[in-house]
Design a protein around this motif. Sequence first.
Motif, short mmCIF file in Angstrom:
data_model
loop_
_atom_site.label_atom_id
_atom_site.label_comp_id
_atom_site.label_asym_id
_atom_site.label_seq_id
_atom_site.Cartn_x
_atom_site.Cartn_y
_atom_site.Cartn_z
N TYR A 89 57.09 -7.48 -2.11
CA TYR A 89 57.33 -6.12 -2.57
C TYR A 89 58.44 -6.10 -3.61
O TYR A 89 59.31 -6.98 -3.60
CB TYR A 89 57.75 -5.24 -1.37
N PRO A 90 58.44 -5.07 -4.45
CA PRO A 90 59.55 -4.96 -5.42
C PRO A 90 60.87 -4.70 -4.71
O PRO A 90 60.92 -3.95 -3.73
CB PRO A 90 59.18 -3.71 -6.25
N GLY B 274 58.56 -0.88 -18.42
CA GLY B 274 57.24 -0.37 -18.03
C GLY B 274 56.21 -1.47 -17.86
O GLY B 274 55.01 -1.20 -17.86
N ASP B 275 56.66 -2.71 -17.71
CA ASP B 275 55.73 -3.82 -17.53
C ASP B 275 55.45 -4.06 -16.04
O ASP B 275 56.12 -3.52 -15.18
CB ASP B 275 56.31 -5.11 -18.12
N GLN B 276 54.47 -4.91 -15.79
CA GLN B 276 54.16 -5.27 -14.41
C GLN B 276 55.27 -6.14 -13.82
O GLN B 276 55.83 -6.99 -14.50
CB GLN B 276 52.83 -6.04 -14.38
N LEU B 277 55.59 -5.89 -12.55
CA LEU B 277 56.70 -6.60 -11.93
C LEU B 277 56.26 -7.95 -11.37
O LEU B 277 55.21 -8.04 -10.75
CB LEU B 277 57.27 -5.78 -10.76
N PRO B 278 57.07 -8.99 -11.58
CA PRO B 278 56.80 -10.25 -10.88
C PRO B 278 57.10 -10.07 -9.39
O PRO B 278 58.12 -9.50 -9.03
CB PRO B 278 57.80 -11.23 -11.52
N LEU B 279 56.18 -10.50 -8.54
CA LEU B 279 56.32 -10.29 -7.09
C LEU B 279 56.03 -11.60 -6.36
O LEU B 279 54.90 -11.86 -5.96
CB LEU B 279 55.33 -9.22 -6.60
N ALA C 76 61.44 -5.71 -16.22
CA ALA C 76 60.04 -5.27 -16.32
C ALA C 76 59.92 -3.79 -16.02
O ALA C 76 59.18 -3.05 -16.68
CB ALA C 76 59.17 -6.10 -15.37
N SER C 77 60.67 -3.33 -15.02
CA SER C 77 60.61 -1.92 -14.65
C SER C 77 61.10 -1.03 -15.78
O SER C 77 60.48 -0.02 -16.11
CB SER C 77 61.44 -1.71 -13.38
N GLN D 20 62.42 -8.33 -12.39
CA GLN D 20 61.77 -7.08 -11.98
C GLN D 20 62.46 -5.88 -12.63
O GLN D 20 61.80 -4.92 -13.04
CB GLN D 20 61.83 -6.91 -10.46
#
Lengths: 344, 344
Positions: A198-199, A181-186, A177-178, A174
């Motif tokens: 949640y992140p 600027g990518d989508q976070l694995p959740l 990714a953060s 995460q």
Amino acid sequence: MANKTYTVAVVGATGAVGEQMLKYLEERQFPVKELRPLASKRSAGGTIRFRGQDVVVQEATPEAFEGVDIALFSAGGSVSEKLAPEAVKRGAVVIDNTNAFRMHPEVPLVVPEVNKEAIRNHKGIIANPNCSTIQMVVALKPLYDRYGVDRVIVSTYQAVSGSGWQAVVELEKQTQASLAGDQLPLNVMPVSKLDKHYPIAFNVIPQCDVAQENGFTLEEMKMVRETKKIFDDPEIKVTATCVRVPVYRGHSESVYVELKQDFDLEEVRSLLENAPGIVVKDDIQEQVYPMPIDAVDRTEVFVGRIRRDLHHPRALNLWVVSDNLLKGAATNAIQIAEALIAEE
Amino acid sequence: MANKTYTVAVVGATGAVGEQMLKYLEERQFPVKELRPLASKRSAGGTIRFRGQDVVVQEATPEAFEGVDIALFSAGGSVSEKLAPEAVKRGAVVIDNTNAFRMHPEVPLVVPEVNKEAIRNHKGIIANPNCSTIQMVVALKPLYDRYGVDRVIVSTYQAVSGSGWQAVVELEKQTQASLAGDQLPLNVMPVSKLDKHYPIAFNVIPQCDVAQENGFTLEEMKMVRETKKIFDDPEIKVTATCVRVPVYRGHSESVYVELKQDFDLEEVRSLLENAPGIVVKDDIQEQVYPMPIDAVDRTEVFVGRIRRDLHHPRALNLWVVSDNLLKGAATNAIQIAEALIAEE
């Protein structure tokens, strides 16, 4: 006794805590005759390293406990519920790191610095308390003995490794990714088996473990109930707010304590300094206090920010940090095992 | 009055809070006749964007306040100490976001939801409280009015942006370095002007601001003193432990509150839901609670984890989150300005 050696099973040997158990058994030169690393069918067949040897991980089945003297369980409550009785039936003493048996009246719940003597009453299973409880009761013990403890209000800052390797990996992924600027694995936080995730990267989550009927979480209620049981004192009052923070290892706790008697702050510091398992790091003027980053790979409980409450005449405030995988789990379990064999 | 417009200076216009002030003045359509962005000599000469125009940043000198009606200060205590009196001398009303004048007996300390009426007593300077205080007193206000508040024990989880852009950049750079296995830059946290700097990436630091003689930090004592002043109640007791966490924006607080009367939990929830500036997010069974990641760019104070204390009959526990740059700073300052011009 001095030369006796033991067959030791580690259930969950490939997990975050199991790995530390193996490391710690080796470092402390625990008298292991045979190590039996056990895990789920999925992880069986691989190898772990122990005392310079590769040892094959076996599937944790009832038969795998034949000939085992001590079985250290850290593979989740459902595994313990199913297999701990099987291990006991085959003559092993189980030291269980899950929530499965902690509140069972016939199961001692042990932090050696606090209630080592409770081990004697075991009927095959000894429970290791929750990580956030262990470090708090170690810090409270010298105060409890000298002044008595009326009540505690604690807010935690808990590392993700309390939820296992998958949570550690998720925090790292995460974070990457953060930054990109990518989508976070959740998939894991706050509780992998619940619906919503949640992140945790650059966030804090006021939930560790599932909700209870009374609006507290199970993690919070563990701190409430386990503290009473460890001190064998149903009168000790604990209120907890348990919060996950983006830290890999090391739980921190902001602890407000109301004692039963007035106290001298220098005496409190001296009691803590001389208590087993505690390291005092306390000089805010010189920016000396415990932090999780300094507690990693250390087996002690670190205490700082020791200060008299501004209002309540019998209260003080503490900041308590410890490595949740060591004293919060693996170290405490093996200290129980050491106390157990010392009793023989 | 409805058509009156104002010359507004923003001191520290290029800082973390100053930037939000400009954004918020624009969004709220504050009646700005002329915007005068001011900053240090180093930042002067650059431009900021306001209402679609580039506006040149001027150096903050005494003369720069000629003709200014309202001066919003957020450039550190020493700048306010030096220049706020100069602005007042030239006829401006100063709304100061620093610690310089907050406890001065002639300076109102204002959170509009709590004590808007105090604005009337100003003698040129109105102080904006500390970010961690503001969100707490907004959450306490409806409880204070209905039941009275005896005491509060609060532990904070504070975002790095409370220490300015340099801290935000440091968290990002430290995180990148940590993931890459490189050495961490250590220049800002926990307090840039102090000698020792510690990592905040994947760590928590139990120090925000400098140490005080009594073993508390200045940030903690701000919460204690400012709460008394805002409620105009020297009897309200606050104990605080202020902790920095690796979050960019959004302070969280674990708040234990002892009320003066017994309460009904549903009434508490309803009072909070109907209070100005508060959004209740409270359903732990459905994993609904406030988190900093959801509070960014929001001007409200979010309250959740509302639960009756397990032991004290008049106590409850809350989890309070707000964007420290907005309600904790810029939004509150501009709400003060709005209340000020409404009084004219």
